[in-house]
Design a protein around this motif. Structure first.
Motif, mmCIF file in Angstrom:
data_model
loop_
_atom_site.group_PDB
_atom_site.id
_atom_site.type_symbol
_atom_site.label_atom_id
_atom_site.label_comp_id
_atom_site.label_asym_id
_atom_site.label_seq_id
_atom_site.Cartn_x
_atom_site.Cartn_y
_atom_site.Cartn_z
ATOM 1 N N ARG A 21 0.996 -1.298 -0.038
ATOM 2 C CA ARG A 21 -0.106 -0.159 -0.073
ATOM 3 C C ARG A 21 0.835 1.264 -0.099
ATOM 4 N N ASN A 30 -3.348 4.488 -7.103
ATOM 5 C CA ASN A 30 -4.230 4.230 -5.996
ATOM 6 C C ASN A 30 -4.345 2.811 -5.978
ATOM 7 N N SER A 31 -4.390 2.098 -4.720
ATOM 8 C CA SER A 31 -4.416 0.496 -4.407
ATOM 9 C C SER A 31 -5.534 0.022 -4.967
ATOM 10 N N GLU A 32 -6.772 0.990 -5.043
ATOM 11 C CA GLU A 32 -8.190 0.576 -5.622
ATOM 12 C C GLU A 32 -8.029 0.011 -7.178
ATOM 13 N N ALA A 33 -7.298 0.693 -7.739
ATOM 14 C CA ALA A 33 -7.029 0.682 -9.257
ATOM 15 C C ALA A 33 -6.083 -0.347 -9.866
ATOM 16 N N VAL A 34 -5.456 -1.149 -8.716
ATOM 17 C CA VAL A 34 -4.319 -2.215 -9.212
ATOM 18 C C VAL A 34 -4.411 -3.520 -8.432
ATOM 19 N N LEU A 35 -4.169 -4.436 -8.823
ATOM 20 C CA LEU A 35 -3.759 -5.810 -7.926
ATOM 21 C C LEU A 35 -2.136 -5.904 -8.102
ATOM 22 N N ALA A 59 -3.485 -3.827 -13.509
ATOM 23 C CA ALA A 59 -4.627 -2.562 -13.882
ATOM 24 C C ALA A 59 -6.024 -3.039 -13.759
ATOM 25 N N VAL A 60 -6.894 -2.704 -13.067
ATOM 26 C CA VAL A 60 -8.197 -3.332 -13.002
ATOM 27 C C VAL A 60 -9.333 -2.465 -13.564
ATOM 28 N N PHE A 100 -5.636 12.273 -13.020
ATOM 29 C CA PHE A 100 -4.337 11.600 -12.183
ATOM 30 C C PHE A 100 -3.095 11.333 -13.095
ATOM 31 N N GLY A 105 -4.774 2.032 -14.974
ATOM 32 C CA GLY A 105 -5.899 1.483 -15.607
ATOM 33 C C GLY A 105 -6.499 1.929 -16.790
#
Lengths: 119, 313
Positions: A21, A30-35, A59-60, A100, A105
């Motif tokens: 993180r 942003n950690s929500e946008a990738v794994l 990228a998600v 951004f 993504g």
């Protein structure tokens, strides 16, 4: 003492010994946008990245069937130019609306087939 | 971080659920949850024929994989859009959809837009100002038309799409910013069949996009990783980025946004008196039947898709 992070072919280096993180925060992702993955295994955000690790980021975000962004030209001027064939919808460059950094993504290149390369 | 169920190393932490799961329990949890949503929103039953709209992406292939594992009678529909973008986008996504179906012995129905209508989506987009220069609007219009036609003509009970929670939240965000009551009223996990339109359902509507990617990776599903070349700079992606920023600071914000909306809708916040006895469109206008394809349209005469098809022919 660094760890390499790769997102869509773009490489970043962060100090090792930190969490996933924190490493993502450091590179502005942003950690929500990738794994995050290491050696093909998914990592949770609290995982520590070690020296020499190569962390591949998947990228998600996807989705392009929404409404297109408004052209930077006033709409009536844009339509008029299209009608007069001064510009074509296919060649007109729409502005990039993302506030951004690039490469999150986005369909910004890279391989077109999913494989280990993307991990 | 350890798996909530077995203490093995977790591969995903879903902060909105305060739930971390390992590589064995995560796919199992996804199946259970999907089944729960299918039942909760009364989407379809094991006896019904389901048509899955497959794009070759992570969501649609994962959805098909989940339905297949749950034992539903699910066939796939792939629409060849003829998008190249320098990366052979449509060819690659078609190849991956075929490979997925062949690997599981599933039936994939393919409709190629160029073969069927004479032009690719980017070529069709050149004929119209719809979408203000980008093919996305023509693409959406064509996909909706073809999906509905195939579902209706081939007798499927329901058409399912792989929309995830991020997709739904982004659409909701856009429609809230514009206060589009017609669209808000129609948004939900199920869109009931109506005059000329097949029933539609979104079984993944409560899963985050990252959860879908994690599922595809854990299950070894090969999906098209590249975004559609025309999606760059789309509003949907922009809204998703904003919502992810919010989610990052406040875990569960996206889920709460969507679920609170569904609850508000259920409580009657977005109801509007019907105009007459007939069906109405998103803006409350009466719907008409297209004389060419039989699908509903907001104005008398041919629908938007048939008008486009007539221009091509």
């Amino acid at each position: 003492m660094t760890t390499k992070l790769i997102l869509r072919g773009k490489e970043y280096e962060v100090k090792s010994g930190t969490t996933v993180r924190h490493a993502l925060e450091k590179i502005g992702v942003n950690s929500e946008a990738v794994l995050a993955t290491r050696n093909g295994e998914l990592l949770t955000d609290d995982e520590i990245v070690n020296e020499g690790d190569i962390i591949k980021l998947v990228a998600v975000i996807s989705g392009g069937s929404g409404n297109p962004p408004t052209p930077s030209l006033p709409r009536r001027h844009y339509r008029k130019l299209v009608r007069l064939r001064r510009i074509t919808p296919q060649t007109y460059q729409f502005p990039n609306f993302s506030p951004f950094p690039e490469g999150r993504g986005r369909g910004d290149g890279g391989d077109n087939q999913f494989s280990e390369r993307h991990l | 971080m350890k798996c909530r169920k077995c203490d093995a190393k977790a591969i995903i932490n879903m902060r909105q659920h305060k739930l971390a799961l390992c590589k064995d329990h995560y796919p199992q949890w996804m199946l259970e949850q999907t089944q729960r949503f299918i039942e909760k929103y009364r989407m379809f039953s094991l006896q019904e024929r389901v048509l899955v709209a497959v794009s070759g992406g992570k969501d649609s292939l994962s959805l098909w994989d989940i339905l297949w594992q749950l034992g539903y009678q699910a066939d796939g529909l792939y629409i060849g859009l003829g998008i190249d973008g320098g990366i052979g986008y449509s060819d690659e996504s078609h190849h991956l959809a075929e490979k997925f179906a062949a690997g599981r012995g599933l039936r994939l129905r393919v409709v190629d837009v160029l073969e069927t209508y004479g032009e690719t989506i980017p070529e069709m987009a050149e004929r119209t100002t719809r979408g203000k220069g980008r093919p996305c609007a023509v693409c959406g219009l064509t996909k909706r038309h073809v999906m509905n036609r195939v579902a209706r003509d081939e007798g499927y009970d329901v058409l399912v799409t792989g929309h995830n929670l991020d997709d739904e939240a982004a659409v909701l965000f856009a429609n809230t910013l514009n206060w589009a009551p017609g669209y808000l009223m129609r948004q939900g996990p199920v869109l009931e069949a109506r005059q000329g339109m097949a029933r539609k359902a979104k079984p993944l509507c409560r899963f985050y996009e990252r959860e879908m990617v994690a599922y595809a990776l854990v299950r070894g599903i090969e999906y098209i990783y590249d975004e559609c070349p025309h999606a760059l700079g789309s509003k949907t992606i922009y809204y998703k980025e904003i919502l992810n920023k919010l989610e990052s600071d406040r875990p569960g914000a996206k889920l709460s946004f969507y679920l609170s909306f569904l609850k508000a809708k259920e409580d009657g916040l977005f109801t509007r008196p019907q105009q007459g006895d007939g069906e109405t469109g998103a803006s409350g206008e009466a719907l008409h039947t297209c004389p060419t394809c039989g699908q509903p349209t907001s104005a008398p005469g041919e629908c938007a898709f048939c008008r486009l098809a007539i221009r091509i022919s």
